[in-house]
Design an enzyme around this catalytic site. Structure first.
Site, PDB file in Angstrom:
ATOM      1  N   GLN A 100      36.845  40.084  38.025  1.00  0.00           N
ATOM      2  CA  GLN A 100      35.488  41.196  38.821  1.00  0.00           C
ATOM      3  C   GLN A 100      36.051  41.716  40.415  1.00  0.00           C
ATOM      4  O   GLN A 100      37.135  41.740  40.286  1.00  0.00           O
ATOM      5  CB  GLN A 100      34.999  40.518  39.525  1.00  0.00           C
ATOM      6  CG  GLN A 100      34.426  38.856  40.082  1.00  0.00           C
ATOM      7  CD  GLN A 100      33.503  38.036  40.725  1.00  0.00           C
ATOM      8  OE1 GLN A 100      33.636  38.086  41.350  1.00  0.00           O
ATOM      9  NE2 GLN A 100      33.285  37.198  39.348  1.00  0.00           N
ATOM     10  N   HIS A 102      35.298  44.514  44.041  1.00  0.00           N
ATOM     11  CA  HIS A 102      33.844  44.575  44.753  1.00  0.00           C
ATOM     12  C   HIS A 102      34.265  45.030  45.206  1.00  0.00           C
ATOM     13  O   HIS A 102      35.305  45.777  45.770  1.00  0.00           O
ATOM     14  CB  HIS A 102      33.133  43.365  46.047  1.00  0.00           C
ATOM     15  CG  HIS A 102      33.639  41.867  45.700  1.00  0.00           C
ATOM     16  ND1 HIS A 102      31.985  41.228  44.576  1.00  0.00           N
ATOM     17  CD2 HIS A 102      34.249  41.127  45.343  1.00  0.00           C
ATOM     18  CE1 HIS A 102      32.952  40.262  44.145  1.00  0.00           C
ATOM     19  NE2 HIS A 102      33.638  39.831  44.832  1.00  0.00           N
ATOM     20  N   GLU A 137      35.924  38.936  50.951  1.00  0.00           N
ATOM     21  CA  GLU A 137      35.415  37.790  50.575  1.00  0.00           C
ATOM     22  C   GLU A 137      36.846  37.243  50.671  1.00  0.00           C
ATOM     23  O   GLU A 137      37.882  37.794  50.660  1.00  0.00           O
ATOM     24  CB  GLU A 137      35.126  37.472  49.739  1.00  0.00           C
ATOM     25  CG  GLU A 137      35.859  37.301  48.156  1.00  0.00           C
ATOM     26  CD  GLU A 137      35.022  36.887  46.923  1.00  0.00           C
ATOM     27  OE1 GLU A 137      33.669  36.921  46.453  1.00  0.00           O
ATOM     28  OE2 GLU A 137      35.272  37.140  45.851  1.00  0.00           O
ATOM     29  N   ARG A 285      31.910  43.683  36.282  1.00  0.00           N
ATOM     30  CA  ARG A 285      32.754  42.512  36.034  1.00  0.00           C
ATOM     31  C   ARG A 285      33.924  43.708  34.359  1.00  0.00           C
ATOM     32  O   ARG A 285      32.918  44.596  34.369  1.00  0.00           O
ATOM     33  CB  ARG A 285      32.491  41.633  35.656  1.00  0.00           C
ATOM     34  CG  ARG A 285      31.910  41.169  36.184  1.00  0.00           C
ATOM     35  CD  ARG A 285      30.435  40.115  35.939  1.00  0.00           C
ATOM     36  NE  ARG A 285      29.835  38.913  36.630  1.00  0.00           N
ATOM     37  CZ  ARG A 285      28.038  39.163  37.026  1.00  0.00           C
ATOM     38  NH1 ARG A 285      28.147  40.307  37.112  1.00  0.00           N
ATOM     39  NH2 ARG A 285      28.440  38.379  38.558  1.00  0.00           N
TER      40      ARG A 285
END
Length: 411
Positions: A100, A102, A137, A285
């Protein structure tokens, strides 16, 4: 003092562990089903609950919404529209997650507006952008933690592909060798991830067989090939298995971390970690999952910059290690006390904070004499309006504390 213990939600995803989170929280092991994530924050999908002195629980989401300035501070509340901008997690990966990436803030805002205009329900399985915010993240290992993250240097990848060369693979290897840069990676990744299934069904078994031989011969890329074989066993006929050949293979030791900015393609493989991220659900994804896959949209956000993935050990400030990034939503730091060390640390209030104990037992003391005990697996909420608190270990053994705050540029 309004520091309050948190009761946090456990997310039971299939890739989770039946021992890690249960053992951390002092519950029976094994748990009845896999437990993947322990969420600490004010995420609308599963907010923490603050536990008052009288035992009454209130949703942290409701607490923040009722008094955003008092809970978050003026700047943080203004910058993030009265929302707590970060979410803290314990991540317990027994099996690999999906591959994945983001979006950036701009990409998220555009994608959210586009899907709103299209009338796609925000909770729909095929919704890519349930909110208009970015999702950077950082993941910090608690145990040895394995991941794929960021595109490897293309020259190194060409060497890997030549080490497992097969008749069907050669043309793709030479495609990258002819253009060993981000554009060449984009071309190869796009080709592989969009291969028609019949072509993939022909190429992938060749590659997996070549990886088996490389492992048997104890080749230079043993770890990378073992990872591809594991993914191929879990996700047969999936183009993400080929894509895994292009990413950096990382093994983090406890205390080491990686920061995943917008566009970074990644896949967590195995291990336990503390993860801090922007309070967003935007995930694109491209494979290795039964969940919604949107390859064209992922290709719009993936960053094909390449090279070694930086591993962060934290910048030392006394006994504290700070994992600094350019994410405005969060900052994570780690405080450690060795066995027998009982020094007190003062945490000056800089904004909203969540404090998480991952080892030992700690005592939090306020200026008015109020005290809160924090055991392993427990966390507390400290609003921006709170004064500084003092923290020290109690009992025997080492103690570890993670401190999650809003990014320093917001306070």
């Amino acid at each position: 003092m309004t520091v309050e213990l948190l009761r946090n939600a456990v997310r039971p995803y299939a890739w989770g562990s039946r021992t890690t989170i249960a053992e951390l929280l002092g519950r029976p092991v094994p748990s009845p089903h896999p437990e993947a994530e322990l969420w600490m924050g004010a995420h609308p999908g599963d907010p923490s609950h603050v536990v008052g002195p009288d035992g009454v629980e209130r949703s942290l989401l409701d607490v923040v919404e009722a008094d955003p300035v008092g809970q978050l501070g003026t700047r943080c509340a203004g910058r993030w529209g009265g929302r707590l901008p970060f979410l803290l997690k314990i991540l317990a990966a027994e099996e690999p997650l999906s591959m994945q990436a983001h979006p950036s803030a701009e990409q998220a805002a555009e994608g959210y507006a586009r899907e709103e205009r299209a009338g796609i329900p925000r909770d729909a399985a095929n919704r890519n952008y349930p909110d208009p915010t970015a999702k950077p993240e950082l993941v910090c290992a608690l145990t040895e933690f394995h991941a794929l993250a960021g595109f490897r240097d293309p020259q190194r990848t060409v060497k890997l592909l030549r080490a497992i060369d097969t008749p069907g693979l050669t043309k793709y290897t030479e495609l990258l060798a002819a253009q060993p840069d981000p554009d060449g990676l984009r071309a190869l990744f796009t080709t592989w991830i969009t291969l028609p299934q019949p072509a993939l069904d022909e190429l992938l078994p060749e590659v997996l067989d070549a990886c088996v031989l490389h492992v048997k011969d104890h080749g230079e890329f043993d770890t990378e090939c073992r990872t591809v074989l594991e993914l191929g066993e879990s996700h047969p006929r999936d183009a993400g298995v080929l894509a895994a050949l292009l990413l950096n293979r990382l093994t983090l030791s406890a205390g080491e971390a990686i920061f995943l900015p917008a566009g970074n393609l990644h896949l967590y493989l195995h291990g336990t970690a503390v993860e801090i991220l922007a309070n967003s659900d935007n995930i694109l994804r491209c494979g290795l999952t039964p969940k919604h896959v949107d390859v064209p949209e992922l290709l719009r956000v993936v960053d094909f910059a390449c090279g070694d993935m930086p591993v962060l050990s934290g910048e030392p400030e006394g006994r504290t290690s700070v994992y600094r990034t350019d994410a405005p939503e969060f900052e994570l730091s780690r405080i450690e006390w060795a066995d027998g060390d009982r020094d007190e640390v003062t945490l000056a209030g800089t904004g909203p904070e969540i404090l998480l104990c991952t080892a030992g037992e700690l005592l939090l003391c306020a200026e008015d004499g109020t005290k809160v005990e924090l055991r392993r697996g427990e966390s507390v909420w400290q609003p921006a309006s709170d004064p500084a608190v003092r923290v020290r270990p109690v009992g025997s053994g080492a103690a570890h504390l993670f401190r999650a705050t809003a990014g320093t540029c917001t306070e």
